[in-house]
Design a protein around this motif. Structure first.
Motif, PDB file in Angstrom:
ATOM      1  N   ARG A 133      17.956  50.855  43.062  1.00 29.57           N
ATOM      2  CA  ARG A 133      19.272  50.500  42.506  1.00 29.57           C
ATOM      3  C   ARG A 133      19.283  49.112  41.856  1.00 29.57           C
ATOM      4  NH1 ARG A 133      24.296  52.331  45.749  1.00 29.57           N
ATOM      5  NH2 ARG A 133      23.539  54.258  44.823  1.00 29.57           N
ATOM      6  N   THR A 157      19.919  48.402  37.924  1.00 30.65           N
ATOM      7  CA  THR A 157      21.065  47.594  37.475  1.00 30.65           C
ATOM      8  C   THR A 157      20.609  46.541  36.463  1.00 30.65           C
ATOM      9  OG1 THR A 157      22.131  47.943  39.611  1.00 30.65           O
ATOM     10  CG2 THR A 157      23.001  46.156  38.250  1.00 30.65           C
ATOM     11  N   ALA A 185      24.830  56.976  29.283  1.00 31.67           N
ATOM     12  CA  ALA A 185      23.908  57.577  30.262  1.00 31.67           C
ATOM     13  C   ALA A 185      23.202  56.494  31.083  1.00 31.67           C
ATOM     14  CB  ALA A 185      22.882  58.443  29.543  1.00 31.67           C
ATOM     15  N   MET A 192      13.029  58.109  34.655  1.00 35.42           N
ATOM     16  CA  MET A 192      14.503  58.167  34.687  1.00 35.42           C
ATOM     17  C   MET A 192      15.117  57.654  33.387  1.00 35.42           C
ATOM     18  SD  MET A 192      15.824  57.116  38.467  1.00 35.42           S
ATOM     19  CE  MET A 192      14.416  56.220  39.064  1.00 35.42           C
ATOM     20  N   ASP A 225      18.490  54.910  45.953  1.00 38.58           N
ATOM     21  CA  ASP A 225      18.919  53.614  46.516  1.00 38.58           C
ATOM     22  C   ASP A 225      17.845  52.538  46.398  1.00 38.58           C
ATOM     23  OD1 ASP A 225      21.300  54.684  47.101  1.00 38.58           O
ATOM     24  OD2 ASP A 225      20.969  54.947  49.260  1.00 38.58           O
ATOM     25  N   ALA A 241      17.242  59.668  30.426  1.00 39.50           N
ATOM     26  CA  ALA A 241      18.601  59.250  30.055  1.00 39.50           C
ATOM     27  C   ALA A 241      18.717  58.939  28.561  1.00 39.50           C
ATOM     28  CB  ALA A 241      19.009  58.018  30.870  1.00 39.50           C
ATOM     29  N   GLU A 292      25.293  54.859  33.874  1.00 44.99           N
ATOM     30  CA  GLU A 292      25.479  55.652  35.108  1.00 44.99           C
ATOM     31  C   GLU A 292      24.270  55.595  36.040  1.00 44.99           C
ATOM     32  OE1 GLU A 292      26.376  59.623  33.909  1.00 44.99           O
ATOM     33  OE2 GLU A 292      28.292  59.060  32.984  1.00 44.99           O
ATOM     34  N   LEU A 293      23.107  55.183  35.526  1.00 40.67           N
ATOM     35  CA  LEU A 293      21.870  55.247  36.312  1.00 40.67           C
ATOM     36  C   LEU A 293      21.926  54.497  37.648  1.00 40.67           C
ATOM     37  CD1 LEU A 293      18.923  55.131  33.741  1.00 40.67           C
ATOM     38  CD2 LEU A 293      19.610  57.026  35.200  1.00 40.67           C
ATOM     39  N   GLU A 348      24.292  54.080  39.612  1.00 40.84           N
ATOM     40  CA  GLU A 348      25.107  54.849  40.569  1.00 40.84           C
ATOM     41  C   GLU A 348      24.400  56.127  41.012  1.00 40.84           C
ATOM     42  OE1 GLU A 348      27.999  53.655  41.729  1.00 40.84           O
ATOM     43  OE2 GLU A 348      27.502  51.911  40.474  1.00 40.84           O
ATOM     44  N   THR A 349      23.725  56.779  40.050  1.00 42.28           N
ATOM     45  CA  THR A 349      23.168  58.104  40.346  1.00 42.28           C
ATOM     46  C   THR A 349      21.702  58.046  40.782  1.00 42.28           C
ATOM     47  OG1 THR A 349      22.602  58.351  38.009  1.00 42.28           O
ATOM     48  CG2 THR A 349      24.711  59.260  38.696  1.00 42.28           C
ATOM     49  N   GLY A 350      21.038  56.894  40.531  1.00 46.13           N
ATOM     50  CA  GLY A 350      19.613  56.776  40.852  1.00 46.13           C
ATOM     51  C   GLY A 350      19.369  56.582  42.341  1.00 46.13           C
TER      52      GLY A 350
END
Length: 339
Positions: free
Chosen positions: A209, A213, A196, A180, A206, A184, A199-200, A202-204
């Motif tokens: 997460r 972060t 990019a 990932m 769960d 990005a 945003e990971l 939020e878009t990755g």
């Protein structure tokens, strides 16, 4: 040879003699030392015309003439043949720079080299992040809850950061994370890469997460740092050898060099790789550098990564200095971009 060409030949001879002897140049010396093919009377007339045009001036204590800033400018604008480095010099430059172990070492070596080749003060700006691209991000698992990130840019910069995940990850999850992050980042300009990565989380997925972060927070700090505010300076002692060239103002020049913002502005103006810019005396925006000349160029193939150059007296060997700045910038660009 028409009158204009002949006068330029006289100006060129005055510049050459004054740079090498630091003595005002008289018409007799010009006739004796240079094969100008005309009489002393013609040379005196040409010198009178050059003086009238503001290209040479008479220091009040001497019968000879010295070039003015305007005279040096005309000389520089009409240099058709920049003195190339000798084969031995080129090989020495190449092998000295290729021995560098990392970006810091490349820049320190290039400053030392430029100062030695030109006998002036040399400055190099760190690669500007805004123009750098992510070449690769390596993710190494140190412990089940700890990763090391190694970010490599196309300018040869390598950043290592350790991230505490606050979560335990298996090998499969680390591989997913690596993929990932690679998608990005790799091949993107640093400004785009930081957006990019932000945003990971939020878009990755769960289940990753929390880890995303933590990783994104550390990476964004790395990507939006500002090393373009940094530069390397070398050869300041060379200026003191030319003390007489800075009447009453050598301290001002040294203070301007310490004032990094002034020098960064000069280097930032070197936007074109391979195109050498020469600012002579009064052409310098910074008041403290108006008794100096600044020769700069961008380094890096294609889009320049940063600027480099030298600062010295207006009485400098312009062809030799331009050639040295150009050659060192070319080699540094080749080494950093891996060409």
């Amino acid at each position: 040879m028409n009158a204009d060409e002949r006068r330029f030949a006289v100006l060129r001879a005055i510049v050459a003699d004054y740079v090498s002897t630091h003595e005002p140049v008289g018409s007799k010396a010009l006739v004796d030392r240079h094969n100008l093919g005309v009489s002393s009377a013609t040379v005196r007339n040409d010198m009178a015309a050059l003086e009238e045009d503001g290209l040479i001036a008479q220091p009040h204590t001497s019968a000879g003439r010295i070039p003015t800033d305007k005279g040096y400018r005309q000389f520089v604008d009409r240099i058709s043949q920049v003195k190339p480095l000798s084969g031995a010099e080129r090989r020495a430059v190449q092998s000295f720079l290729e021995g560098a172990v990392d970006l810091d070492d490349v820049l320190r070596r290039s400053v030392r080299l430029l100062a030695q080749l030109t006998r002036q003060v040399a400055v190099v700006q760190y690669p500007t992040l805004t123009r750098s691209t992510v070449r690769h991000l390596e993710v190494v698992q140190l412990t089940p809850a700890r990763l090391m990130l190694v970010l490599i840019t196309d300018s040869g910069r390598v950043d290592q950061r350790v991230v505490d995940l606050g979560d335990v990850l298996g090998e499969t999850d680390v591989a997913r994370l690596r993929e990932m992050l690679g998608n990005a980042l790799n091949g993107r300009k640093l400004s785009e890469a930081s957006a990019a990565v932000a945003e990971l989380p939020e878009t990755g997925p769960d289940d990753l997460r929390m880890s995303l972060t933590q990783v994104a927070t550390v990476l964004i700090e790395t990507l939006v740092e500002h090393p373009e505010e940094r530069m390397v300076l070398g050869g300041t002692a060379n200026l003191t050898r030319s003390h007489g060239d800075f009447p009453g103002s050598l301290r001002q020049v040294l203070e301007a060099l310490e004032e990094q913002v002034v020098v960064m502005r000069l280097l930032a103006a070197s936007q074109d790789s391979g195109l050498v810019t020469v600012r002579i005396g009064e052409e310098n925006e910074a008041e403290d550098l108006r008794t100096a000349s600044v020769v700069t160029v961008g380094y890096g193939s294609g889009t320049p990564l940063g600027g480099m150059g030298v600062v010295g007296p207006t009485r400098m060997d312009y062809p030799g200095t331009i050639s040295a700045v150009h050659a060192v910038a070319r080699y540094v660009g080749e080494i950093l971009t891996g060409r």
